[in-house]
Motif scaffolding. Sequence first.
Motif, PDB file in Angstrom:
ATOM      1  N   GLU A  49      42.608  62.127 -35.978  1.00  0.00           N
ATOM      2  CA  GLU A  49      42.099  60.826 -36.223  1.00  0.00           C
ATOM      3  C   GLU A  49      42.407  60.479 -37.955  1.00  0.00           C
ATOM      4  O   GLU A  49      42.395  59.385 -38.293  1.00  0.00           O
ATOM      5  CB  GLU A  49      40.567  60.923 -36.062  1.00  0.00           C
ATOM      6  CG  GLU A  49      40.115  60.847 -34.689  1.00  0.00           C
ATOM      7  CD  GLU A  49      38.654  60.869 -34.614  1.00  0.00           C
ATOM      8  OE1 GLU A  49      37.981  60.088 -35.572  1.00  0.00           O
ATOM      9  OE2 GLU A  49      38.009  61.015 -33.727  1.00  0.00           O
ATOM     10  N   GLN A  52      48.208  59.625 -40.449  1.00  0.00           N
ATOM     11  CA  GLN A  52      49.042  58.252 -40.434  1.00  0.00           C
ATOM     12  C   GLN A  52      49.494  58.206 -39.185  1.00  0.00           C
ATOM     13  O   GLN A  52      50.205  58.919 -38.538  1.00  0.00           O
ATOM     14  CB  GLN A  52      50.027  58.320 -41.481  1.00  0.00           C
ATOM     15  CG  GLN A  52      50.670  57.178 -41.721  1.00  0.00           C
ATOM     16  CD  GLN A  52      51.829  57.178 -42.820  1.00  0.00           C
ATOM     17  OE1 GLN A  52      52.003  58.296 -43.345  1.00  0.00           O
ATOM     18  NE2 GLN A  52      52.617  56.215 -42.860  1.00  0.00           N
ATOM     19  N   ASP A  53      49.425  56.847 -38.494  1.00  0.00           N
ATOM     20  CA  ASP A  53      49.789  56.502 -37.302  1.00  0.00           C
ATOM     21  C   ASP A  53      51.538  56.624 -37.122  1.00  0.00           C
ATOM     22  O   ASP A  53      51.984  56.457 -38.325  1.00  0.00           O
ATOM     23  CB  ASP A  53      49.606  55.087 -37.017  1.00  0.00           C
ATOM     24  CG  ASP A  53      48.284  54.721 -36.686  1.00  0.00           C
ATOM     25  OD1 ASP A  53      47.666  55.708 -36.266  1.00  0.00           O
ATOM     26  OD2 ASP A  53      48.027  53.378 -36.652  1.00  0.00           O
ATOM     27  N   GLY A  54      51.948  57.273 -36.080  1.00  0.00           N
ATOM     28  CA  GLY A  54      53.214  57.475 -36.013  1.00  0.00           C
ATOM     29  C   GLY A  54      53.873  58.529 -36.629  1.00  0.00           C
ATOM     30  O   GLY A  54      54.913  59.123 -36.582  1.00  0.00           O
ATOM     31  N   SER A  55      52.840  59.561 -37.370  1.00  0.00           N
ATOM     32  CA  SER A  55      53.444  60.704 -37.925  1.00  0.00           C
ATOM     33  C   SER A  55      53.931  61.825 -36.923  1.00  0.00           C
ATOM     34  O   SER A  55      53.076  61.619 -35.736  1.00  0.00           O
ATOM     35  CB  SER A  55      52.509  61.134 -38.935  1.00  0.00           C
ATOM     36  OG  SER A  55      51.306  61.708 -38.204  1.00  0.00           O
ATOM     37  N   LEU A  58      50.597  63.747 -36.165  1.00  0.00           N
ATOM     38  CA  LEU A  58      49.723  63.115 -35.084  1.00  0.00           C
ATOM     39  C   LEU A  58      50.367  63.084 -33.659  1.00  0.00           C
ATOM     40  O   LEU A  58      49.421  63.531 -32.719  1.00  0.00           O
ATOM     41  CB  LEU A  58      49.624  61.604 -35.375  1.00  0.00           C
ATOM     42  CG  LEU A  58      49.096  60.611 -34.546  1.00  0.00           C
ATOM     43  CD1 LEU A  58      47.549  60.844 -34.714  1.00  0.00           C
ATOM     44  CD2 LEU A  58      49.381  59.095 -34.806  1.00  0.00           C
ATOM     45  N   CYS A  59      51.336  62.887 -33.336  1.00  0.00           N
ATOM     46  CA  CYS A  59      52.028  62.878 -31.839  1.00  0.00           C
ATOM     47  C   CYS A  59      52.085  64.384 -31.538  1.00  0.00           C
ATOM     48  O   CYS A  59      51.732  64.356 -30.459  1.00  0.00           O
ATOM     49  CB  CYS A  59      53.485  62.514 -31.977  1.00  0.00           C
ATOM     50  SG  CYS A  59      53.757  60.517 -32.646  1.00  0.00           S
TER      51      CYS A  59
END
Length: 81
Positions: A49, A52-55, A58-59
């Motif tokens: 959460e 950063q989006d797309g990091s 995160l994946c």
Amino acid sequence: MMQRSDITSAGIPPRAELDKMLASPSSTDVPRLWLAQLSQARACLDAAEFLQDGSQRLCQLIDTACDIEEAAVQALSGDSV
């Protein structure tokens, strides 16, 4: 308190529900092994959460949580726990 059927239909429980299940494992039919695994998956999602989006991290966290969830649902749907 969530049971096997709840997890197979809803997936990884929220942190508050997992904490209740871990505190009182006899009140759920989810085996302790899977409580620990689902808690690990929830920790991955909680950490994701804040990324950063797309990091890449995160994946990785989401993929790990998905793999654990898939294995848990498969195991809890049958009797292979």
